[in-house]
Enzyme design. Structure first.
Site, PDB file in Angstrom:
ATOM      1  N   ASP A   1       0.995  -1.179  -0.017  1.00 51.01           N
ATOM      2  CA  ASP A   1      -0.048   0.149  -0.063  1.00 51.01           C
ATOM      3  C   ASP A   1       1.139   1.296   0.108  1.00 51.01           C
ATOM      4  O   ASP A   1       2.029   1.239   0.661  1.00 51.01           O
ATOM      5  CB  ASP A   1      -0.819  -0.175   1.077  1.00 51.01           C
ATOM      6  CG  ASP A   1      -2.203   0.835   1.214  1.00 51.01           C
ATOM      7  OD1 ASP A   1      -2.014   2.066   0.890  1.00 51.01           O
ATOM      8  OD2 ASP A   1      -3.375   0.530   1.207  1.00 51.01           O
TER       9      ASP A   1
ATOM     10  N   LEU B   1      -0.022   3.891   1.014  1.00 54.38           N
ATOM     11  CA  LEU B   1      -0.557   4.800   2.082  1.00 54.38           C
ATOM     12  C   LEU B   1      -1.360   6.256   1.688  1.00 54.38           C
ATOM     13  O   LEU B   1      -1.161   7.218   2.297  1.00 54.38           O
ATOM     14  CB  LEU B   1       0.399   4.903   3.318  1.00 54.38           C
ATOM     15  CG  LEU B   1       0.845   3.607   3.926  1.00 54.38           C
ATOM     16  CD1 LEU B   1       1.747   3.910   5.101  1.00 54.38           C
ATOM     17  CD2 LEU B   1      -0.471   2.873   4.369  1.00 54.38           C
TER      18      LEU B   1
ATOM     19  N   TYR C   1     -14.307   6.375 -13.203  1.00 51.20           N
ATOM     20  CA  TYR C   1     -13.846   5.457 -12.113  1.00 51.20           C
ATOM     21  C   TYR C   1     -14.610   4.117 -12.759  1.00 51.20           C
ATOM     22  O   TYR C   1     -13.855   2.768 -12.740  1.00 51.20           O
ATOM     23  CB  TYR C   1     -14.721   5.782 -11.097  1.00 51.20           C
ATOM     24  CG  TYR C   1     -14.527   4.715 -10.027  1.00 51.20           C
ATOM     25  CD1 TYR C   1     -13.724   4.126  -9.421  1.00 51.20           C
ATOM     26  CD2 TYR C   1     -15.786   4.209  -9.156  1.00 51.20           C
ATOM     27  CE1 TYR C   1     -13.620   2.960  -8.552  1.00 51.20           C
ATOM     28  CE2 TYR C   1     -16.096   3.188  -8.327  1.00 51.20           C
ATOM     29  CZ  TYR C   1     -14.930   2.466  -8.086  1.00 51.20           C
ATOM     30  OH  TYR C   1     -14.768   1.690  -7.037  1.00 51.20           O
TER      31      TYR C   1
ATOM     32  N   HIS D   1     -18.730   8.363   1.881  1.00 54.04           N
ATOM     33  CA  HIS D   1     -20.062   7.391   1.957  1.00 54.04           C
ATOM     34  C   HIS D   1     -21.108   7.923   3.032  1.00 54.04           C
ATOM     35  O   HIS D   1     -20.722   8.455   4.064  1.00 54.04           O
ATOM     36  CB  HIS D   1     -19.220   6.081   2.495  1.00 54.04           C
ATOM     37  CG  HIS D   1     -18.335   5.594   1.483  1.00 54.04           C
ATOM     38  ND1 HIS D   1     -17.112   5.816   1.520  1.00 54.04           N
ATOM     39  CD2 HIS D   1     -18.592   4.987   0.035  1.00 54.04           C
ATOM     40  CE1 HIS D   1     -16.484   4.948   0.344  1.00 54.04           C
ATOM     41  NE2 HIS D   1     -17.422   4.675  -0.328  1.00 54.04           N
ATOM     42  N   LEU D   2     -22.344   7.371   2.835  1.00 55.08           N
ATOM     43  CA  LEU D   2     -23.377   7.981   3.594  1.00 55.08           C
ATOM     44  C   LEU D   2     -23.234   7.436   5.010  1.00 55.08           C
ATOM     45  O   LEU D   2     -23.327   8.634   6.006  1.00 55.08           O
ATOM     46  CB  LEU D   2     -24.664   7.392   2.871  1.00 55.08           C
ATOM     47  CG  LEU D   2     -25.880   7.622   3.785  1.00 55.08           C
ATOM     48  CD1 LEU D   2     -26.367   9.543   3.670  1.00 55.08           C
ATOM     49  CD2 LEU D   2     -27.055   7.100   3.197  1.00 55.08           C
TER      50      LEU D   2
ATOM     51  N   PHE E   1     -29.114  14.462  -1.154  1.00 62.16           N
ATOM     52  CA  PHE E   1     -29.025  15.226  -2.333  1.00 62.16           C
ATOM     53  C   PHE E   1     -30.545  14.483  -3.104  1.00 62.16           C
ATOM     54  O   PHE E   1     -30.339  13.306  -3.815  1.00 62.16           O
ATOM     55  CB  PHE E   1     -27.850  14.681  -3.027  1.00 62.16           C
ATOM     56  CG  PHE E   1     -26.580  15.126  -2.244  1.00 62.16           C
ATOM     57  CD1 PHE E   1     -26.080  16.543  -2.659  1.00 62.16           C
ATOM     58  CD2 PHE E   1     -25.896  14.198  -1.679  1.00 62.16           C
ATOM     59  CE1 PHE E   1     -25.075  17.002  -2.030  1.00 62.16           C
ATOM     60  CE2 PHE E   1     -24.596  14.839  -0.972  1.00 62.16           C
ATOM     61  CZ  PHE E   1     -24.320  16.080  -1.406  1.00 62.16           C
TER      62      PHE E   1
HETATM   63  N1  NAD Z   1     -15.851   1.288  -0.412  1.00 65.97           N
HETATM   64  C1  NAD Z   1     -16.923   0.997  -1.440  1.00 65.97           C
HETATM   65  O1  NAD Z   1     -18.145   0.836  -1.279  1.00 65.97           O
HETATM   66  C2  NAD Z   1     -16.328   0.435  -2.772  1.00 65.97           C
HETATM   67  C3  NAD Z   1     -17.679  -0.162  -3.647  1.00 65.97           C
HETATM   68  C4  NAD Z   1     -17.043  -0.748  -4.782  1.00 65.97           C
HETATM   69  C5  NAD Z   1     -15.753  -1.020  -5.075  1.00 65.97           C
HETATM   70  N2  NAD Z   1     -14.863  -0.688  -4.423  1.00 65.97           N
HETATM   71  C6  NAD Z   1     -13.411  -0.922  -4.611  1.00 65.97           C
HETATM   72  O2  NAD Z   1     -12.877  -1.791  -3.500  1.00 65.97           O
HETATM   73  C7  NAD Z   1     -11.421  -1.445  -3.459  1.00 65.97           C
HETATM   74  C8  NAD Z   1     -11.066  -0.808  -1.971  1.00 65.97           C
HETATM   75  O3  NAD Z   1     -12.011   0.362  -1.577  1.00 65.97           O
HETATM   76  P1  NAD Z   1     -11.978   0.803  -0.308  1.00 65.97           P
HETATM   77  O4  NAD Z   1     -13.091   1.668   0.067  1.00 65.97           O
HETATM   78  O5  NAD Z   1     -11.155   0.049   0.794  1.00 65.97           O
HETATM   79  O6  NAD Z   1     -10.734   2.262  -0.356  1.00 65.97           O
HETATM   80  P2  NAD Z   1      -9.660   2.746   0.259  1.00 65.97           P
HETATM   81  O7  NAD Z   1      -9.175   3.972  -0.329  1.00 65.97           O
HETATM   82  O8  NAD Z   1      -9.892   2.679   1.880  1.00 65.97           O
HETATM   83  O9  NAD Z   1      -8.491   1.773  -0.135  1.00 65.97           O
HETATM   84  C9  NAD Z   1      -7.605   1.646  -1.123  1.00 65.97           C
HETATM   85  C10 NAD Z   1      -6.304   1.565  -0.882  1.00 65.97           C
HETATM   86  O10 NAD Z   1      -5.491   1.249  -1.855  1.00 65.97           O
HETATM   87  C11 NAD Z   1      -4.109   2.216  -1.648  1.00 65.97           C
HETATM   88  N3  NAD Z   1      -3.729   2.576  -2.851  1.00 65.97           N
HETATM   89  C12 NAD Z   1      -4.457   3.270  -3.850  1.00 65.97           C
HETATM   90  N4  NAD Z   1      -3.613   3.467  -4.991  1.00 65.97           N
HETATM   91  C13 NAD Z   1      -2.698   2.876  -4.841  1.00 65.97           C
HETATM   92  C14 NAD Z   1      -1.062   2.735  -5.613  1.00 65.97           C
HETATM   93  N5  NAD Z   1      -0.941   2.996  -6.750  1.00 65.97           N
HETATM   94  N6  NAD Z   1      -0.331   1.782  -4.849  1.00 65.97           N
HETATM   95  C15 NAD Z   1      -0.360   1.236  -3.591  1.00 65.97           C
HETATM   96  N7  NAD Z   1      -1.474   1.595  -3.043  1.00 65.97           N
HETATM   97  C16 NAD Z   1      -2.406   2.071  -3.333  1.00 65.97           C
HETATM   98  C17 NAD Z   1      -4.745   3.261  -0.650  1.00 65.97           C
HETATM   99  O11 NAD Z   1      -3.583   3.760  -0.042  1.00 65.97           O
HETATM  100  C18 NAD Z   1      -5.726   2.667   0.311  1.00 65.97           C
HETATM  101  O12 NAD Z   1      -5.199   2.382   1.241  1.00 65.97           O
HETATM  102  C19 NAD Z   1     -11.269  -0.055  -4.363  1.00 65.97           C
HETATM  103  O13 NAD Z   1     -10.725  -1.007  -5.449  1.00 65.97           O
HETATM  104  C20 NAD Z   1     -12.723   0.404  -4.978  1.00 65.97           C
HETATM  105  O14 NAD Z   1     -12.730   0.774  -6.113  1.00 65.97           O
HETATM  106  C21 NAD Z   1     -15.252   0.063  -2.797  1.00 65.97           C
END
Ligand code: NAD
Length: 329
Positions: free
Chosen positions: A31, A33, A140, A188-189, A207
């Protein structure tokens, strides 16, 4: 198995790491971070690094004899993606392709991919099944779909076995209270409503209240993050057990309106919360509800925590214990 979890310091990744370790797997987190928190990774090795660093990835995959990759790392803000599509293509497509290339070079056989309901775009039927057309309405969703579309070719040419998991709205927090949701910025809501309950936000903005839904507010499908984590373990077991590839929705099949979520939160926190109605946001469909029948049928996935009350209670417990979120270091 030894599993590499990219983005394992983020919200869904960290909950999945916890469940993987509980199940007996060895985990290494990669990660950068940029959005995740060091404090979330206390049961696995954390390597601070970039997805685009192919040398680092190859060395890591080889030295640690990684057998599977779960790929959570991504940029995932819809609005931001509309402003900066280039950043989204760079991180979500180029970054992911660098990772796949490292896996190909080293010969890592299994890939579990965090996809999203945003690949579907405006729904033409509800509930949305995996066979619904994929016509994303923002960069996205388009970048996630671009990777999904690459995967069958990687399977055909290189034998990479994969499962794409299309999450609807991840929500809630670790039922044991160790981990929670701390996005920056928070969009997020449920955490936004809870921040209002904690006095850290002045009011809840809703919204639009003129959608064609029972109470006029948007309806979404909320799925508990620990249920998502369990689905990843089932996906990994399916791949290891001989499945070549698949795509699954992850949702609970029940939609809740924004107003219902706010009212359920008011019950959990025990007080009314200030709220105002504002204009609809561009591009927000009225209703997004998943059919997750395929993963229930094929992998026997059984969500255990995804009723709205449990989602809100677990999130509230964590928010109360961590009103400022994770330590910012
Ligand atoms: N949260 C949701 O409701 C939701 C819904 C659909 C899909 N997703 C997908 O699930 C995954 C996780 O979502 P989340 O809510 O935990 O997001 P998040 O932002 O909490 O986690 C993503 C992590 O990836 C790391 N990261 C991003 N780009 C990076 C890179 N280039 N190199 C290394 N680390 C990197 C960030 O530091 C972060 O810790 C994502 O791929 C997101 O698109 C999330």
């Amino acid at each position: 198995m030894h599993i590499l979890v990219t983005g394992g310091a983020g919200y869904i990744g960290s909950h999945t790491v916890k469940e993987l370790v509980k199940t007996g797997h060895q985990v290494t987190v990669l990660d950068n971070l940029s959005k995740g928190w060091r404090a979330t990774v206390n049961k696995a090795r954390l390597l601070k690094g970039e997805l685009t660093d192919q040398r680092l990835l190859c060395e890591l995959l080889q030295a640690e004899k990684i057998e599977a990759v779960m790929h959570f790392a991504a940029s995932s803000l819809v609005g931001e993606s509309m402003q900066c599509p280039a950043d989204y293509y760079a991180n979500n497509v180029t970054g992911s392709l660098v990772l796949l290339e490292a896996m190909r070079k080293v010969g890592v056989p299994y890939f579990v991919f965090s996809s999203t309901a945003a690949v579907y775009g405006e729904p033409i039927e509800i509930p949305i099944s995996e066979d619904h057309p994929t016509i994303p309405t923002n960069p996205y969703g388009a970048t996630k779909l671009a990777l999904e579309e690459a995967l069958p070719w990687y399977y055909q040419a290189y034998g990479l076995r994969y499962i794409s998991l299309r999450y609807f709205n991840a929500a809630g927090a670790d039922p044991e209270g160790e981990l929670g949701e701390d996005h920056n910025p928070e969009t997020h809501l449920i955490p936004l409503v809870l921040k209002t309950a904690l006095g850290r936000a002045p009011e809840i903005k809703i919204f639009g209240n003129d959608y064609p839904t029972p109470d006029g507010t948007c309806v979404r499908d909320y799925i508990h993050v620990t249920d998502l984590a369990q689905a990843h373990i089932l996906a990994l077991e399916a791949l290891a057990g001989g499945v070549d590839f698949s795509i699954y929705n992850l949702g609970n099949g029940n939609g809740y309106s924004v107003l219902e979520v706010v009212q359920a939160t008011e019950k959990v926190v025990g007080k009314p919360l200030p709220k105002t109605f504002t204009q609809r946001r561009a591009g927000d469909p009225a209703i997004l509800v998943a059919s997750a029948e395929r993963i229930k049928r094929e992998l026997q996935w059984k969500p255990c925590y995804s009723d709205l009350q449990t989602i809100i209670e677990t999130a509230w417990r964590w928010q109360q214990k961590n009103p400022l979120g994770y330590p910012k270091c």
